[in-house]
Design a protein around this motif. Structure first.
Motif, short mmCIF file in Angstrom:
data_model
loop_
_atom_site.label_atom_id
_atom_site.label_comp_id
_atom_site.label_asym_id
_atom_site.label_seq_id
_atom_site.Cartn_x
_atom_site.Cartn_y
_atom_site.Cartn_z
N LEU A 15 -17.47 26.00 -93.62
CA LEU A 15 -17.05 25.99 -95.03
C LEU A 15 -15.72 25.26 -95.20
N PHE A 16 -14.76 25.51 -94.30
CA PHE A 16 -13.48 24.80 -94.37
C PHE A 16 -13.69 23.29 -94.20
N GLU A 17 -14.61 22.90 -93.31
CA GLU A 17 -14.88 21.48 -93.11
C GLU A 17 -15.47 20.86 -94.36
N GLN A 18 -16.33 21.59 -95.06
CA GLN A 18 -16.90 21.06 -96.32
C GLN A 18 -15.79 20.81 -97.35
N GLU A 75 -19.89 20.72 -105.97
CA GLU A 75 -19.78 20.91 -104.53
C GLU A 75 -18.94 22.15 -104.20
N ILE A 76 -17.85 22.34 -104.93
CA ILE A 76 -17.01 23.52 -104.70
C ILE A 76 -17.76 24.80 -105.06
N GLU A 77 -18.53 24.75 -106.15
CA GLU A 77 -19.34 25.91 -106.52
C GLU A 77 -20.35 26.22 -105.41
N GLU A 119 -9.72 33.53 -97.58
CA GLU A 119 -9.05 32.26 -97.28
C GLU A 119 -9.89 31.07 -97.78
N VAL A 120 -11.20 31.12 -97.56
CA VAL A 120 -12.07 30.04 -98.02
C VAL A 120 -12.05 29.98 -99.55
N ILE A 121 -12.16 31.13 -100.19
CA ILE A 121 -12.15 31.17 -101.65
C ILE A 121 -10.81 30.64 -102.18
N GLY A 122 -9.72 31.04 -101.53
CA GLY A 122 -8.40 30.55 -101.93
C GLY A 122 -8.29 29.04 -101.81
N ASP A 123 -8.83 28.48 -100.72
CA ASP A 123 -8.82 27.02 -100.56
C ASP A 123 -9.65 26.34 -101.64
N CYS A 124 -10.77 26.95 -102.01
CA CYS A 124 -11.59 26.39 -103.10
C CYS A 124 -10.80 26.38 -104.41
N MET A 125 -10.11 27.47 -104.68
CA MET A 125 -9.32 27.55 -105.91
C MET A 125 -8.18 26.53 -105.90
#
Length: 99
Positions: free
Chosen positions: A90-93, A41-43, A22-28
């Motif tokens: 991580l989601f907050e970041q 920052e995303i990296e 889920e975190v990786i998906g949000d980053c993408m």
């Protein structure tokens, strides 16, 4: 307070994988909708996500207090709580970057 109840080690690993995905998906999604913005920052969030997953898996596979059921339960409960706390951070970041 974040509390986590673990039914089984297998389910705990599935929870780790699901939340990490889920975190990786949000980053993408962030990268897709914000082309070229905050890439470093995303990296960093992605690296922290992988590090969290690897740390949790290591701890799941190497329980403390073998033979003492109470200590083992406490060990896995701590892992579950660390999963929820880590993923929330991580989601907050990601959320801060999206503002």
């Amino acid at each position: 307070t974040n509390t986590y109840f673990m039914a089984s080690i297998r389910n705990l690993k599935k929870d780790v994988d699901f939340l990490v995905d889920e975190v990786i998906g949000d980053c993408m999604l962030y990268l897709h909708f914000n082309k070229g913005k905050n890439i470093d920052e995303i990296e960093s969030v992605l690296k922290q996500t992988v590090d969290l997953r690897n740390d949790l898996y290591y701890r799941i596979n190497h329980p403390e207090g073998r033979g003492d059921a109470k200590q083992v339960r406490a060990h896995y409960k701590a892992i579950g709580n660390d999963l929820l706390t880590g993923v929330n951070d991580l989601f907050e970041q990601i959320s801060k970057l999206a503002k």
